[in-house]
Design an enzyme around this catalytic site. Structure first.
Site, mmCIF file in Angstrom:
data_model
loop_
_atom_site.group_PDB
_atom_site.id
_atom_site.type_symbol
_atom_site.label_atom_id
_atom_site.label_comp_id
_atom_site.label_asym_id
_atom_site.label_seq_id
_atom_site.Cartn_x
_atom_site.Cartn_y
_atom_site.Cartn_z
ATOM 1 N N ARG A 1 0.781 -1.249 -0.085
ATOM 2 C CA ARG A 1 -0.026 -0.034 0.161
ATOM 3 C C ARG A 1 0.769 1.233 -0.102
ATOM 4 O O ARG A 1 0.478 2.386 0.707
ATOM 5 C CB ARG A 1 -1.104 -0.101 1.163
ATOM 6 N N LYS B 1 3.188 11.548 -11.168
ATOM 7 C CA LYS B 1 2.531 10.747 -12.038
ATOM 8 C C LYS B 1 3.346 9.542 -12.377
ATOM 9 O O LYS B 1 4.377 9.525 -12.755
ATOM 10 C CB LYS B 1 1.987 11.380 -13.304
ATOM 11 N N GLU C 1 10.503 19.218 -24.716
ATOM 12 C CA GLU C 1 9.700 19.563 -23.622
ATOM 13 C C GLU C 1 10.313 20.815 -23.031
ATOM 14 O O GLU C 1 9.495 21.812 -22.190
ATOM 15 C CB GLU C 1 9.679 18.605 -22.623
ATOM 16 N N LYS D 1 7.357 23.177 -13.674
ATOM 17 C CA LYS D 1 6.333 22.460 -13.641
ATOM 18 C C LYS D 1 5.947 22.345 -12.204
ATOM 19 O O LYS D 1 4.837 21.838 -11.861
ATOM 20 C CB LYS D 1 7.089 21.000 -13.915
ATOM 21 N N GLU E 1 -4.844 17.061 -11.159
ATOM 22 C CA GLU E 1 -5.519 17.349 -12.446
ATOM 23 C C GLU E 1 -7.312 17.608 -12.310
ATOM 24 O O GLU E 1 -8.022 16.930 -12.768
ATOM 25 C CB GLU E 1 -5.480 16.183 -13.529
ATOM 26 N N ARG F 1 -3.154 22.112 -14.850
ATOM 27 C CA ARG F 1 -2.284 20.839 -15.317
ATOM 28 C C ARG F 1 -2.243 20.818 -16.802
ATOM 29 O O ARG F 1 -1.388 20.208 -17.502
ATOM 30 C CB ARG F 1 -2.211 19.747 -14.516
ATOM 31 N N ASN G 1 0.021 20.268 -21.476
ATOM 32 C CA ASN G 1 -0.112 19.630 -22.886
ATOM 33 C C ASN G 1 -0.020 20.194 -23.916
ATOM 34 O O ASN G 1 -0.684 19.894 -24.999
ATOM 35 C CB ASN G 1 -1.980 19.025 -22.642
ATOM 36 N N HIS H 1 0.421 18.427 -27.278
ATOM 37 C CA HIS H 1 0.460 17.100 -27.143
ATOM 38 C C HIS H 1 -0.955 16.390 -27.579
ATOM 39 O O HIS H 1 -0.786 15.313 -27.782
ATOM 40 C CB HIS H 1 0.275 16.810 -25.835
ATOM 41 N N HIS I 1 -0.019 13.476 -29.671
ATOM 42 C CA HIS I 1 -0.589 12.180 -29.556
ATOM 43 C C HIS I 1 -1.369 11.319 -30.869
ATOM 44 O O HIS I 1 -1.167 10.305 -31.185
ATOM 45 C CB HIS I 1 -1.860 12.186 -28.579
ATOM 46 N N HIS J 1 8.710 10.668 -28.727
ATOM 47 C CA HIS J 1 7.704 11.340 -28.123
ATOM 48 C C HIS J 1 8.106 12.839 -28.282
ATOM 49 O O HIS J 1 7.190 13.873 -28.912
ATOM 50 C CB HIS J 1 7.642 11.149 -26.793
HETATM 51 N N1 LIG Z 1 5.136 10.472 -15.215
HETATM 52 C C1 LIG Z 1 5.173 11.531 -16.085
HETATM 53 O O1 LIG Z 1 4.690 12.535 -15.766
HETATM 54 C C2 LIG Z 1 5.673 11.259 -17.342
HETATM 55 C C3 LIG Z 1 5.850 12.406 -18.263
HETATM 56 C C4 LIG Z 1 6.560 12.156 -19.405
HETATM 57 C C5 LIG Z 1 6.781 11.108 -19.897
HETATM 58 N N2 LIG Z 1 6.942 10.035 -19.226
HETATM 59 C C6 LIG Z 1 6.948 8.449 -19.580
HETATM 60 O O2 LIG Z 1 8.468 8.512 -19.778
HETATM 61 C C7 LIG Z 1 8.736 7.501 -20.675
HETATM 62 C C8 LIG Z 1 9.905 7.961 -21.585
HETATM 63 O O3 LIG Z 1 10.830 8.131 -20.750
HETATM 64 P P1 LIG Z 1 12.394 8.520 -21.502
HETATM 65 O O4 LIG Z 1 12.252 9.267 -22.815
HETATM 66 O O5 LIG Z 1 13.451 9.085 -20.469
HETATM 67 O O6 LIG Z 1 12.705 7.105 -21.927
HETATM 68 P P2 LIG Z 1 13.755 5.914 -21.289
HETATM 69 O O7 LIG Z 1 13.426 5.747 -19.920
HETATM 70 O O8 LIG Z 1 13.282 4.540 -22.125
HETATM 71 O O9 LIG Z 1 14.957 6.207 -21.774
HETATM 72 C C9 LIG Z 1 15.547 6.390 -23.075
HETATM 73 C C10 LIG Z 1 16.596 5.562 -23.285
HETATM 74 O O10 LIG Z 1 18.058 6.048 -23.052
HETATM 75 C C11 LIG Z 1 18.572 5.110 -21.846
HETATM 76 N N3 LIG Z 1 19.323 5.991 -20.867
HETATM 77 C C12 LIG Z 1 18.594 6.541 -19.881
HETATM 78 N N4 LIG Z 1 19.522 7.172 -19.267
HETATM 79 C C13 LIG Z 1 20.621 7.364 -19.823
HETATM 80 C C14 LIG Z 1 21.884 8.035 -19.835
HETATM 81 N N5 LIG Z 1 22.329 8.814 -19.041
HETATM 82 N N6 LIG Z 1 22.934 7.787 -21.009
HETATM 83 C C15 LIG Z 1 22.683 6.724 -21.904
HETATM 84 N N7 LIG Z 1 21.537 6.036 -21.979
HETATM 85 C C16 LIG Z 1 20.399 6.414 -20.988
HETATM 86 C C17 LIG Z 1 17.596 4.126 -21.310
HETATM 87 O O11 LIG Z 1 18.171 2.788 -21.151
HETATM 88 C C18 LIG Z 1 16.533 3.885 -22.758
HETATM 89 O O12 LIG Z 1 17.205 2.851 -23.446
HETATM 90 C C19 LIG Z 1 7.730 7.004 -21.339
HETATM 91 O O13 LIG Z 1 7.149 5.932 -20.600
HETATM 92 C C20 LIG Z 1 6.448 8.275 -20.719
HETATM 93 O O14 LIG Z 1 5.079 7.756 -20.586
HETATM 94 C C21 LIG Z 1 6.055 10.077 -17.901
HETATM 95 ZN ZN LIG Z 2 5.372 15.205 -23.478
#
Ligand SMILES: NC(=O)c1ccc[n+]([C@@H]2O[C@H](COP(=O)([O-])OP(=O)(O)OC[C@H]3O[C@@H](n4cnc5c(N)ncnc54)[C@H](O)[C@@H]3O)[C@@H](O)[C@H]2O)c1
Ligand SMILES: [Zn+2]
Length: 367
Positions: free
Chosen positions: A129, A151, A193, A235, A245, A250, A254, A257, A261, A274
Site C-alpha cells: 500500500r 504521476k 519539452e 512544472k 488534475e 495542469r 499538454n 500534445h 498524440h 515522443h
Molecule cells: N510520469 C510523467 O509525468 C511522465 C511524463 C512524461 C513522460 N513519461 C514517460 O516517460 C517515458 C519515456 O522516458 P524517457 O524518454 O526517459 O525514456 P527511457 O526511460 O526509455 O530512456 C530512453 C533510453 O535512454 C537510456 N538511458 C537513460 N539514461 C541514460 C543515460 N544517462 N545515458 C545513456 N542512456 C541512457 C535508457 O536505457 C533508454 O534506452 C514514457 O514511458 C513516458 O510515458 C512520464
Molecule cells: Zn510530453
C-alpha cells in the site's frame, strides 16, 4: 559536448503540504545518493531499480554510495525500453520485493529515464500500500518532466499509462553529467519539452534558450543545470496548484500534445520519439492559434526556428496522410465526449484552453 565538470548544486522545492520534497540539481552528485537516502527517517534498506543500459553506466556508482551509507542494498534491473512499463514486469518487481523482505524501512531508488521512474514509482506506490521512493532521472525528458509531479504508472496493451497513481517521491536527485552519455536523439527529443515550458509559461526563459543554442547543444553542465532547474520550477508551480488534475491548470503542460498524440497514433509508435512529435505538435498548435487570430506568425516562427536549431523535426513528411489525424485527436484520452480540447498560445509565455475548434481548422494546422 562540453567536458563534465563540477558545478554547484541548486535546489527546487515542490510544495505539496506533507508530500513536499526537494529536487537537487548539480553535477557529480550521483555519489551522494547514499547520504540522501540514509538521511530519510528510519531507513535501513535501499532497493535500486534501474534498466539494463543505465545499470551498466551508473549502477555501480549508485550501489557503492548506498552501501557506504550503511544501507542494505538490493538491485533490480529491467530491460531498457518502454515495454518494461508492463503488468508482467511490475508483478516481477512486487514478487522480488516480497522475497527481499521490503517493508516500511525500505526505500526504492529509481535510477533511469522516464520508463524506470514511472515503473519503479508505480511499484513503490502499490507495494505494501505504498512505500517511499527517490527519483534519480537520467534522461533529459525525465529530469524536466516525468520525475516532477508524482504521476507514476504502467501501460496496458494499446493503452499508455492506463494503470497508475499519484505518488510523490521523497526527493529527486539530478546529476547533469549523466546527460553526457545520452544518445543525441534522446537528448534532442528532451529539448522539445524544455522549449514547451518557455512557450507555456516563461517568455524570458524562451529567450534565454534562443540566445544559448550552442551551450544547449554542447550539454554545458552549468547552463543545463539552470535550464533543468527552471523547467522543474515551472512544472512544480503547475503541480502545486493542480496536483491531481482537478483545477484544469495542469492541462497547460499538454501544449502540443493533442497533435503529438495523433501523430504518434497515426505514424505507429516508434516512428517519432515522443519529444519529436511534441515539436511538430507545438507548431501545429501554434499555426492553429494563428488561424484563430490568437497569436502572430512571428511567434510561431520563433518556435519553429528554435526547435529546428535544436535538431528537432518541424514538419510531417509532405506525403503523410493528414485526414485520419482529426479522428485520432477525438479519441485522445484528454478529449471530452469527442470534443477536442486544445492548449493554444496567445504569445510566447502564455497559453489558453480552447475547445470549440472546427475540424477543418485543426486539420489545416497539420500543414
Ligand atoms: N510520469 C510523467 O509525468 C511522465 C511524463 C512524461 C513522460 N513519461 C514517460 O516517460 C517515458 C519515456 O522516458 P524517457 O524518454 O526517459 O525514456 P527511457 O526511460 O526509455 O530512456 C530512453 C533510453 O535512454 C537510456 N538511458 C537513460 N539514461 C541514460 C543515460 N544517462 N545515458 C545513456 N542512456 C541512457 C535508457 O536505457 C533508454 O534506452 C514514457 O514511458 C513516458 O510515458 C512520464
Ligand atoms: Zn510530453
Amino acid at each position: 559536448m562540453g567536458s563534465p565538470l563540477t558545478v554547484e548544486s541548486t535546489t527546487v522545492h515542490v510544495g505539496l503540504a506533507e508530500r513536499s520534497y526537494d529536487i537537487h540539481i548539480g553535477s557529480d552528485n550521483l555519489p551522494t545518493v547514499g547520504e540522501l537516502v540514509a538521511g530519510l527517517e528510519d531507513v535501513t534498506h535501499a532497493i535500486l531499480i534501474t534498466d539494463s543500459n543505465v545499470r551498466e553506466l551508473y549502477g555501480e556508482t549508485a550501489r557503492k554510495s548506498l552501501s557506504s551509507a550503511n544501507l542494505q542494498v538490493d538491485i533490480m534491473t529491467v530491460p531498457a525500453g518502454e515495454s518494461s512499463k508492463s503488468t508482467g514486469i511490475a508483478e516481477e518487481l512486487w514478487k522480488q520485493l516480497l522475497s527481499l523482505g521490503a517493508d516500511r524501512k525500505s526505500v526504492i531508488v529509481a535510477l533511469g529515464g522516464g520508463v524506470v521512474g514511472d515503473l519503479a514509482g508505480f511499484v513503490a506506490a502499490t507495494y505494501g500500500r505504498g512505500i517511499r521512493f527517490v527519483q534519480i532521472p537520467t534522461t533529459l525528458l525525465a529530469t524536466v518532466d516525468s520525475s516532477v509531479g508524482g504521476k507514476v504508472g504502467i501501460n496496458l496493451p494499446g493503452a499508455k499509462n492506463m494503470v497508475g497513481a499519484f505518488w510523490q517521491p521523497q526527493s529527486v536527485l539530478i546529476d547533469v553529467n549523466v546527460l553526457q552519455s545520452l544518445p543525441a536523439r534522446d537528448y534532442h527529443a528532451g529539448l522539445a519539452e524544455v522549449v514547451k515550458y518557455g512557450v507555456i509559461q516563461d517568455e524570458g526563459f524562451f529567450s534565454r534558450l534562443e540566445n544559448n543554442v550552442g551551450l544547449i547543444l554542447d550539454r554545458d553542465p552549468e547552463f543545463m543545470r539552470d535550464v533543468i532547474a527552471r523547467c522543474c520550477e515551472l512544472k512544480a508551480y503547475v503541480v502545486e496548484n493542480d496536483e491531481r488534475e482537478t483545477t484544469g491548470l495542469r492541462a497547460i503542460l499538454n501544449y502540443g500534445h493533442t497533435f503529438c498524440h495523433a501523430i504518434e497514433a497515426c505514424t505507429g509508435y516508434g516512428t517519432y520519439m515522443h519529444g519529436e512529435a511534441v515539436a511538430i505538435g507545438m507548431l501545429c498548435a501554434s499555426r492553429l492559434a494563428e488561424s484563430l487570430n490568437r497569436i502572430t506568425a512571428e511567434d510561431t516562427a520563433r518556435q519553429r526556428d528554435l526547435l529546428e536549431q535544436l535538431n528537432l523535426p518541424i514538419d510531417l513528411p509532405a506525403d503523410f496522410e493528414r485526414e485520419p489525424m482529426v479522428e485520432a485527436m477525438k479519441k485522445d484520452k484528454k478529449a471530452e465526449h469527442g470534443k477536442i480540447r486544445f492548449i493554444l498560445p496567445s504569445r510566447i509565455g502564455h497559453v489558453e484552453l480552447v475547445d470549440d475548434v472546427a475540424d477543418a481548422l485543426a486539420l489545416a494546422a497539420f500543414n
